[in-house]
Write a protein that holds these residues in place. Structure first.
Motif, PDB file in Angstrom:
ATOM      1  N   ASN A   1      35.296  30.622  42.798  1.00  0.00           N
ATOM      2  CA  ASN A   1      35.664  29.895  44.004  1.00  0.00           C
ATOM      3  C   ASN A   1      35.640  30.895  45.160  1.00  0.00           C
ATOM      4  OD1 ASN A   1      38.165  29.366  45.973  1.00  0.00           O
ATOM      5  ND2 ASN A   1      37.416  27.383  45.282  1.00  0.00           N
ATOM      6  N   ILE A   2      35.149  30.464  46.330  1.00  0.00           N
ATOM      7  CA  ILE A   2      35.024  31.355  47.474  1.00  0.00           C
ATOM      8  C   ILE A   2      35.880  30.850  48.633  1.00  0.00           C
ATOM      9  CG2 ILE A   2      33.466  32.467  49.117  1.00  0.00           C
ATOM     10  CD1 ILE A   2      32.870  33.288  46.268  1.00  0.00           C
ATOM     11  N   GLN A   3      36.707  31.735  49.166  1.00  0.00           N
ATOM     12  CA  GLN A   3      37.556  31.409  50.307  1.00  0.00           C
ATOM     13  C   GLN A   3      37.183  32.294  51.495  1.00  0.00           C
ATOM     14  OE1 GLN A   3      40.104  29.067  50.287  1.00  0.00           O
ATOM     15  NE2 GLN A   3      39.873  28.533  48.127  1.00  0.00           N
ATOM     16  N   ARG A   4      36.926  31.669  52.619  1.00  0.00           N
ATOM     17  CA  ARG A   4      36.639  32.422  53.840  1.00  0.00           C
ATOM     18  C   ARG A   4      37.934  32.890  54.478  1.00  0.00           C
ATOM     19  NH1 ARG A   4      35.909  31.453  59.482  1.00  0.00           N
ATOM     20  NH2 ARG A   4      36.579  29.273  59.261  1.00  0.00           N
TER      21      ARG A   4
ATOM     22  N   VAL B   1      50.675  51.178  43.900  1.00  0.00           N
ATOM     23  CA  VAL B   1      50.163  50.404  42.765  1.00  0.00           C
ATOM     24  C   VAL B   1      50.016  48.941  43.169  1.00  0.00           C
ATOM     25  CG1 VAL B   1      51.093  51.942  40.975  1.00  0.00           C
ATOM     26  CG2 VAL B   1      52.499  50.064  41.845  1.00  0.00           C
ATOM     27  N   PHE B   2      49.053  48.261  42.521  1.00  0.00           N
ATOM     28  CA  PHE B   2      48.745  46.879  42.878  1.00  0.00           C
ATOM     29  C   PHE B   2      48.272  46.105  41.653  1.00  0.00           C
ATOM     30  CE2 PHE B   2      47.861  49.619  46.466  1.00  0.00           C
ATOM     31  CZ  PHE B   2      48.393  48.953  47.558  1.00  0.00           C
ATOM     32  N   ASP B   3      48.452  44.786  41.679  1.00  0.00           N
ATOM     33  CA  ASP B   3      47.678  43.907  40.802  1.00  0.00           C
ATOM     34  C   ASP B   3      46.712  43.143  41.703  1.00  0.00           C
ATOM     35  OD1 ASP B   3      49.150  41.845  41.962  1.00  0.00           O
ATOM     36  OD2 ASP B   3      50.380  41.467  40.192  1.00  0.00           O
ATOM     37  N   CYS B   4      45.946  42.226  41.141  1.00  0.00           N
ATOM     38  CA  CYS B   4      44.877  41.613  41.935  1.00  0.00           C
ATOM     39  C   CYS B   4      45.406  40.853  43.146  1.00  0.00           C
ATOM     40  CB  CYS B   4      43.997  40.722  41.060  1.00  0.00           C
ATOM     41  SG  CYS B   4      44.828  39.307  40.284  1.00  0.00           S
TER      42      CYS B   4
ATOM     43  N   ILE C   1      37.160  36.018  46.571  1.00  0.00           N
ATOM     44  CA  ILE C   1      36.554  35.367  45.415  1.00  0.00           C
ATOM     45  C   ILE C   1      37.608  35.210  44.326  1.00  0.00           C
ATOM     46  CG2 ILE C   1      35.701  37.595  44.526  1.00  0.00           C
ATOM     47  CD1 ILE C   1      33.304  36.004  43.340  1.00  0.00           C
ATOM     48  N   GLU C   2      37.661  34.029  43.735  1.00  0.00           N
ATOM     49  CA  GLU C   2      38.616  33.743  42.662  1.00  0.00           C
ATOM     50  C   GLU C   2      37.858  33.367  41.397  1.00  0.00           C
ATOM     51  OE1 GLU C   2      41.362  30.796  44.109  1.00  0.00           O
ATOM     52  OE2 GLU C   2      41.808  31.956  45.933  1.00  0.00           O
ATOM     53  N   MET C   3      38.250  33.949  40.285  1.00  0.00           N
ATOM     54  CA  MET C   3      37.625  33.671  39.002  1.00  0.00           C
ATOM     55  C   MET C   3      38.293  32.445  38.369  1.00  0.00           C
ATOM     56  SD  MET C   3      35.569  36.094  39.285  1.00  0.00           S
ATOM     57  CE  MET C   3      35.506  37.518  40.371  1.00  0.00           C
ATOM     58  N   VAL C   4      37.478  31.458  38.046  1.00  0.00           N
ATOM     59  CA  VAL C   4      38.000  30.167  37.591  1.00  0.00           C
ATOM     60  C   VAL C   4      37.821  30.000  36.083  1.00  0.00           C
ATOM     61  CG1 VAL C   4      37.840  27.665  37.827  1.00  0.00           C
ATOM     62  CG2 VAL C   4      37.549  29.138  39.842  1.00  0.00           C
TER      63      VAL C   4
ATOM     64  N   SER D   1      42.170  32.985  37.099  1.00  0.00           N
ATOM     65  CA  SER D   1      42.574  34.131  36.277  1.00  0.00           C
ATOM     66  C   SER D   1      42.583  35.447  37.035  1.00  0.00           C
ATOM     67  CB  SER D   1      41.629  34.266  35.076  1.00  0.00           C
ATOM     68  OG  SER D   1      40.295  34.533  35.502  1.00  0.00           O
ATOM     69  N   HIS D   2      41.880  35.511  38.184  1.00  0.00           N
ATOM     70  CA  HIS D   2      41.720  36.800  38.858  1.00  0.00           C
ATOM     71  C   HIS D   2      41.177  36.547  40.263  1.00  0.00           C
ATOM     72  CE1 HIS D   2      41.290  41.099  39.112  1.00  0.00           C
ATOM     73  NE2 HIS D   2      39.982  41.068  39.254  1.00  0.00           N
ATOM     74  N   LEU D   3      41.358  37.518  41.156  1.00  0.00           N
ATOM     75  CA  LEU D   3      40.776  37.430  42.492  1.00  0.00           C
ATOM     76  C   LEU D   3      40.589  38.811  43.094  1.00  0.00           C
ATOM     77  CD1 LEU D   3      43.306  36.403  45.279  1.00  0.00           C
ATOM     78  CD2 LEU D   3      44.060  37.119  43.007  1.00  0.00           C
ATOM     79  N   GLY D   4      39.785  38.854  44.143  1.00  0.00           N
ATOM     80  CA  GLY D   4      39.540  40.092  44.861  1.00  0.00           C
ATOM     81  C   GLY D   4      38.757  39.784  46.120  1.00  0.00           C
TER      82      GLY D   4
END
Length: 282
Positions: free
Chosen positions: A277-280, A60-63, A211-214, A231-234
């Motif tokens: 927001n985008i992280q390499r 099981v996982f969260d974001c 990617i992070e949701m801002v 709020s979220h990422l993936g």
């Protein structure tokens, strides 16, 4: 850190793979599609006394734990290396304690992993006009956040006096530092309103990024004691034709793929989700 035995060791071993780093990220994350969503599934195991949930797991996982686990697996070739990366990615000074865990994306996880050359913010490269980039700010009140914790946040043996343990944890709030957080983002409306903008983003991004949701200054003070920006990422996958968000979805209840355009468009009426927001992955 001495590696403790973990009931998920056998399953974790099955997820290791060969290849270049970005391809490993895609392969490992694909193997986890369909795994169930659970909020805050990881803790410090027996390394600390407040959250003794497994230090890592595969069911099981969260974001955030999804992203952490996949990166650690892609960086490692064996269990010892994997545990090292889980520690390095998500804890200050490699100390596995509740208070050194990266609880806040924009003041903990992002800057620490940028400093360790694990990620790099490339948000400004994702638009043709730099003036399109916006900044989100929020006051991260770590002290008030700690005071908002309840006995439900403690994951310990039933024999433990949770009220006493919670009082001990809250007594350490003065040791925490509050700070202003800022994070750059590309507005959602820019991405979904123009095929040209979406194509430019597609052309600029490598095969996989984070990617992070801002949500600027997202006011959760009545719930967790502080405001947030993220709020979220993936993972954001780029196959050259479309952008796919691979994430642990609370709404769907599992790890899923969804085209980024469709995901952002579904939030068109939600004014609180301002951008991404985008992280390499370095």
């Amino acid at each position: 850190m001495k590696l403790a035995a973990n009931q998920f060791d056998a399953e974790i071993k099955k997820l290791f793979c060969k290849g270049v780093y970005h391809e490993k990220i895609k392969t490992i994350s694909q193997q986890l599609l369909g795994r169930a969503y659970k909020i805050n599934p990881l803790g410090e195991d027996l390394y600390d006394q407040y959250d003794q949930s497994p230090f890592y797991r595969s069911d099981v996982f969260d974001c955030l734990t999804f992203v952490n686990t996949v990166i650690a697996l892609a960086k490692a070739d064996d269990l010892a290396e994997f545990a090292h990366w889980m520690l390095h990615i998500n804890y200050k000074k490699n100390k596995p304690t509740y208070l050194t865990r990266h609880h806040f994306m924009s003041v903990d996880w992002n800057p620490e992993n940028q400093r360790h050359n694990i990620i790099e913010d490339i948000t400004h490269d994702c638009v043709q006009d730099p003036q399109l980039i916006k900044m989100a700010t929020a006051y991260i009140d770590r002290q008030n956040w700690l005071q908002h914790l309840s006995v439900d946040n403690l994951k310990v043996d039933e024999s433990v006096d949770k009220k006493k343990l919670l009082k001990k944890l809250k007594s350490m709030s003065a040791k925490l530092t509050n700070e202003e957080a800022s994070i750059a983002y590309v507005p959602c409306k820019h991405i979904i309103s123009s095929k040209k903008a979406y194509q430019f983003l597609l052309n600029q991004l490598p095969s996989v990024t984070i990617i992070e949701m801002v949500k600027p200054n997202w006011d959760l003070r009545s719930v967790i004691g502080t405001c947030l920006n993220v709020s979220h990422l993936g993972f954001l996958l780029n196959d050259g034709e479309k952008l796919t968000l691979r994430h642990a979805s609370k709404t769907v209840g599992m790890i899923v793929d969804v085209e980024l355009y469709d995901y952002l468009f579904s939030f068109k009426s939600d004014k609180s989700l301002a951008g991404v927001n985008i992280q390499r992955l370095v």
